[in-house]
Design an enzyme around this catalytic site. Structure first.
Site, PDB file in Angstrom:
ATOM      1  N   HIS A   1      17.996  19.337   3.404  1.00 50.75           N
ATOM      2  CA  HIS A   1      17.433  18.158   2.729  1.00 50.75           C
ATOM      3  C   HIS A   1      16.534  17.371   3.698  1.00 50.75           C
ATOM      4  CE1 HIS A   1      17.678  14.601  -0.018  1.00 50.75           C
ATOM      5  NE2 HIS A   1      17.481  13.973   1.122  1.00 50.75           N
ATOM      6  N   GLU A   2      17.042  17.082   4.879  1.00 53.37           N
ATOM      7  CA  GLU A   2      16.265  16.288   5.853  1.00 53.37           C
ATOM      8  C   GLU A   2      15.011  17.024   6.308  1.00 53.37           C
ATOM      9  OE1 GLU A   2      16.630  13.085   6.598  1.00 53.37           O
ATOM     10  OE2 GLU A   2      18.137  13.260   5.046  1.00 53.37           O
TER      11      GLU A   2
ATOM     12  N   HIS B   1      12.250  16.810   3.819  1.00 46.78           N
ATOM     13  CA  HIS B   1      11.491  15.550   3.893  1.00 46.78           C
ATOM     14  C   HIS B   1      10.312  15.705   4.867  1.00 46.78           C
ATOM     15  CE1 HIS B   1      13.633  12.794   1.369  1.00 46.78           C
ATOM     16  NE2 HIS B   1      14.753  12.793   2.066  1.00 46.78           N
TER      17      HIS B   1
ATOM     18  N   GLU C   1      13.391  12.130  -2.941  1.00 44.01           N
ATOM     19  CA  GLU C   1      14.788  12.551  -2.860  1.00 44.01           C
ATOM     20  C   GLU C   1      15.037  13.822  -3.671  1.00 44.01           C
ATOM     21  OE1 GLU C   1      17.651  11.365  -1.007  1.00 44.01           O
ATOM     22  OE2 GLU C   1      15.743  10.971  -0.068  1.00 44.01           O
TER      23      GLU C   1
HETATM   24 ZN   LIG Z   1      16.576  12.157   1.486  1.00 43.67          ZN
END
Ligand SMILES: [Zn+2]
Length: 269
Positions: free
Chosen positions: A137-138, A141, A199
């Site tokens: 997830h990170e 980004h 997100e």
């Molecule tokens: Zn996030």
């Protein structure tokens, strides 16, 4: 007439500063180049490492795990981008994965692949697959240029003049914006929250990258549920102010699951 002219000029400027994200297909404001961001990230990362206690992967199984998970995810992303003819997007990436001794529930990735996991995250992650979910997830980004987009939005809002390397030109507003968007300064500033779109994108592609790396994407549901529970204490982790977890998010994650499972090949132990 004059108003219309000014309006049109701003529109042209705005459109010129928008790029279509090669992976997500979404239009993003990009007032600052990836190159400049990566240079700034290298310098901020070095200064973060020098001010924090880094746990060596040669003496700690946990640090070794962070490095292993990160290396696998980076390899999966490199493969995914190559298959789509997008290798150029990862230009300048020099991956680093570090575990820092810090009780905060936190993890982040700066442009150029500079990743940090805090020891406080590990009890919530509980297992390697869940760690892969949050690292995926990170890292998404970063590779999806979310920081670039947020910095551009903040710069536009502050009316900053751009050009050259704004971070090394001694512009304190620019440096504050960078520090407010990336993790290291979480303790000295208020993190600007990620947008919902960002997100969902990070969840969506993070799941795919974790699955490609051999980690079960289904772990995402219990993991984010544990994260949501961790936020119910007296002092919710700062991580959750920029990554709000709720019912809607869990539903979205579930909707990405079938696609992610197509990429899932368990690693043989
Ligand atoms: Zn996030």
């Amino acid at each position: 007439m004059k108003t219309i002219l000014i309006f049109c000029t701003s529109c042209v400027l705005f459109i010129a500063a928008c790029t279509t994200n090669a992976v997500t297909g979404r239009k993003q404001l990009s007032l600052i180049s990836e190159d400049v961001l990566q240079q700034e990230a290298v310098s901020q990362y070095q200064s973060f490492l020098s001010q924090n206690k880094i746990i060596s992967a040669s003496v700690s199984k946990d640090a070794e795990m962070v490095r292993r998970v990160g290396t696998r995810i980076a390899a999966a992303i490199t493969q995914y981008y190559k298959q789509k003819g997008l290798s150029k997007e990862l230009e300048g990436y020099k991956w680093e994965f570090n575990l820092v001794d810090n009780k905060e529930i936190n993890a982040w990735c700066m442009p150029g692949g500079k990743v940090v996991v805090y020891t406080g995250l590990l009890p919530v992650a509980q297992n390697e697959a869940a760690l892969a979910i949050v690292m995926g997830h990170e890292i998404t980004h970063a590779v999806a240029h979310h920081g670039q987009e947020r910095i551009s939005q903040a710069m536009l809002a502050q009316g900053l003049q751009l050009g050259g390397n704004i971070f090394t030109s001694g512009n304190s507003t620019a440096n504050n914006i960078f520090n407010n968007i990336y993790g290291p300064a979480a303790s000295i500033g208020v993190l600007l929250p990620n947008s919902r779109n960002q997100e969902y994108e990070a969840d969506h592609f993070g799941l795919i990258f974790a699955a490609m790396s051999g980690y079960n994407p289904r772990e995402a549901i219990p993991f984010w549920t544990r994260m949501a529970n961790a936020s119910q204490g007296n002092k919710p982790p700062e991580f959750l102010s920029s990554h709000p977890t709720d019912e809607k998010r869990i539903q979205k994650l579930q909707s990405y699951m079938n696609e992610a499972l197509k990429y899932y090949k368990p690693v043989s132990k």
